[in-house]
Design an enzyme around this catalytic site. Structure first.
Site, PDB file in Angstrom:
ATOM      1  N   PHE A  56     -26.242  28.641   8.894  1.00 24.39           N
ATOM      2  CA  PHE A  56     -25.855  27.524   8.023  1.00 24.39           C
ATOM      3  C   PHE A  56     -25.016  26.539   8.831  1.00 24.39           C
ATOM      4  CE2 PHE A  56     -23.417  25.074   5.030  1.00 24.39           C
ATOM      5  CZ  PHE A  56     -24.372  24.741   4.082  1.00 24.39           C
TER       6      PHE A  56
ATOM      7  N   ASP B  42     -21.077  27.148  16.395  1.00 22.68           N
ATOM      8  CA  ASP B  42     -20.617  26.606  15.118  1.00 22.68           C
ATOM      9  C   ASP B  42     -19.539  27.543  14.585  1.00 22.68           C
ATOM     10  OD1 ASP B  42     -20.129  26.016  12.467  1.00 22.68           O
ATOM     11  OD2 ASP B  42     -22.223  25.547  11.989  1.00 22.68           O
TER      12      ASP B  42
ATOM     13  N   LYS C 250     -13.574  23.548   7.969  1.00 22.92           N
ATOM     14  CA  LYS C 250     -12.958  24.378   6.921  1.00 22.92           C
ATOM     15  C   LYS C 250     -11.441  24.591   7.054  1.00 22.92           C
ATOM     16  CE  LYS C 250     -16.916  26.463   4.719  1.00 22.92           C
ATOM     17  NZ  LYS C 250     -18.169  26.298   5.469  1.00 22.92           N
TER      18      LYS C 250
HETATM   19  C1  LIG Z   1     -19.309  25.308   5.605  1.00 21.95           C
HETATM   20  C2  LIG Z   1     -20.072  25.331   6.891  1.00 21.95           C
HETATM   21  C3  LIG Z   1     -20.643  24.159   7.426  1.00 21.95           C
HETATM   22  C4  LIG Z   1     -20.639  22.846   6.676  1.00 21.95           C
HETATM   23  O1  LIG Z   1     -19.358  22.340   6.531  1.00 21.95           O
HETATM   24  P1  LIG Z   1     -19.102  21.087   5.540  1.00 21.95           P
HETATM   25  O2  LIG Z   1     -17.653  20.808   5.722  1.00 21.95           O
HETATM   26  O3  LIG Z   1     -19.463  21.540   4.161  1.00 21.95           O
HETATM   27  O4  LIG Z   1     -19.976  19.987   5.997  1.00 21.95           O
HETATM   28  C5  LIG Z   1     -21.246  24.224   8.661  1.00 21.95           C
HETATM   29  N1  LIG Z   1     -21.305  25.387   9.344  1.00 21.95           N
HETATM   30  C6  LIG Z   1     -20.772  26.532   8.877  1.00 21.95           C
HETATM   31  C7  LIG Z   1     -20.853  27.775   9.700  1.00 21.95           C
HETATM   32  C8  LIG Z   1     -20.153  26.544   7.626  1.00 21.95           C
HETATM   33  O5  LIG Z   1     -19.637  27.681   7.137  1.00 21.95           O
END
Ligand SMILES: *Cc1c(COP(=O)(O)O)cnc(C)c1O
Length: 402
Positions: A141, A226, A255
């Protein structure tokens, strides 16, 4: 304490039904105030929060030193554009760089934006050599903007939004051979979550990240991690990669980056970052003084309160509770996947009724990937509250049959 409108949850829900686009599934509760791992709704009910701010509030709700830093900052400067220098952005960049891999920072406001920046940087970096392809992992994700969404190898999130951005290839997570097969001389980067969050709290096998690092080095490909969810202390280290003895070329974080204030960052090795020239990429609000002051206060709090160590202990205490539940109900509980305060409990049944039943008991948890209970509790959650919440969870689980 008075809140904005002093109206009931039902009033607010009616207002949303009329004026807010319905792209979220929401619990029928309006939250008005939080403190640590507790949160209150408009009716005055109090909830124990094992998922504060969807992982953004890693120090709990309204941590005092972040509140103080933000209050002070909004009285000095709320916003100035990136055509000027500002002390807080420089200090935050230095604090992140020295706790990670000697990187340089580009600031933005969210995880998706950080990943967009990483993908753009990797493509610009590979441009002269004709390298533009990005390899990502199934069930990963990376966010909802177009390139981040394309990178997110889950068909359910693409449905209806096609055509996606060209140049992305997907392979299974934890499968080095699959990566080795798809890398070619047009590949710019491999983009991976060191621990998959939304995909079910999937931990890497011990050789996976070192293997990816070696493959990328051999083939002249950048490794992008990420760490939007795993970053800034979640796994008991500042960044998850520090658990696995490797260094990325580019890293993204958001986050929990600024104690719950909106912030994102892309960090890159200086020799890679240098391909971004003035005007090539930008974010109006990125690196604003409020977010950077909040981020600095977050780092200070984690260090002063020794919270990286605490995070490891919190994870192990959850593990003890989960193992006890599994011993009693091996029919219900599968894998226990924990790294610090990134916590997954795999069930043999759909996890969403468990979330609803816990909400009834005023315990806030999350379900992901169908059958995985995901907890992203605060680093400073106390032993007593862990025990209290786990007792509720155990009780709820025991009332279900496989
Ligand atoms: C939440 C998340 C995102 C997206 O972040 P947003 O601030 O909602 O754009 C991207 N990568 C990972 C691993 C995430 O947990």
């Amino acid at each position: 304490m008075a809140h904005l409108a002093n109206q009931t949850s039902a009033d607010t829900i009616a207002q949303f039904d009329q004026y807010v686009i319905g792209n979220y599934r929401r619990y029928p509760v309006c939250l008005v105030r939080g403190e640590g791992s507790w949160i209150w709704d408009a009716e005055g009910n109090k909830y124990l929060d094992f998922f504060p701010g969807w992982g953004c509030n890693m120090l709990g709700h309204c941590p005092p030193r972040i509140v103080e830093a933000v209050r002070e900052q909004v009285g000095q400067l709320i916003h100035v554009p990136n055509t000027w220098y500002m002390e807080s952005q420089g200090a935050f960049a230095e604090a992140l760089s020295t706790r990670s891999f000697g990187s340089q920072c580009f600031f933005c406001n969210s995880g998706a934006e950080a990943n967009e920046a990483a993908i753009k940087l990797a493509r610009v970096h590979g441009h002269a050599a004709g390298r533009y392809k990005i390899v990502t992992m199934e069930n990963g994700f990376h966010g909802r903007t177009y390139a981040a969404l394309t990178a997110t190898a889950q068909p359910k999130y693409h449905a209806g939004f096609e055509p996606m951005v060209p140049g992305f290839t997907y392979v299974p997570y934890n499968d080095l051979d699959a990566v080795a097969k798809v890398l070619d001389d047009q590949t710019a980067a491999v983009l991976v979550e060191p621990i998959q969050g939304e995909g079910g709290v999937n931990l890497p096998s011990p050789d996976y990240l070192p293997g990816l690092r070696a493959l990328c080095d051999e083939r002249g490909v950048l490794l992008i991690l990420d760490e939007v969810q795993t970053g800034l202390g979640r796994t008991g280290e500042w960044f998850a990669f520090q658990n696995y003895g490797i260094t990325p070329d580019i890293l993204t974080c958001a986050k929990a980056l600024a104690g719950g204030v909106a912030a994102g960052v892309m960090m890159a090795k200086p020799e890679i970052a240098s391909v971004f020239k003035p005007g090539m990429h930008a974010s109006t609000f990125g690196g604003n003084p409020i977010a950077c002051r909040a981020g600095l206060a977050t780092i200070e709090t984690i260090e002063q309160d020794n919270l990286l160590e605490r995070g490891k202990a919190v994870g192990e205490r959850f593990r003890g509770h989960f193992e006890a539940i599994r011993a009693e109900r091996p029919d219900l509980v599968g894998e226990i996947r924990i790294k610090g305060v990134m916590i997954g409990l795999e069930l043999t049944i759909d996890a969403s009724p468990i979330v609803a039943a816990c909400l009834e008991r005023r315990l806030l948890i999350n379900a992901t990937h169908g059958n995985v209970i995901r907890l992203l509790p605060a680093l400073n959650l106390s032993d007593d509250l862990i025990d209290e919440g786990c007792a509720i969870l155990a009780d709820v689980l025991k009332s279900y049959s496989a």
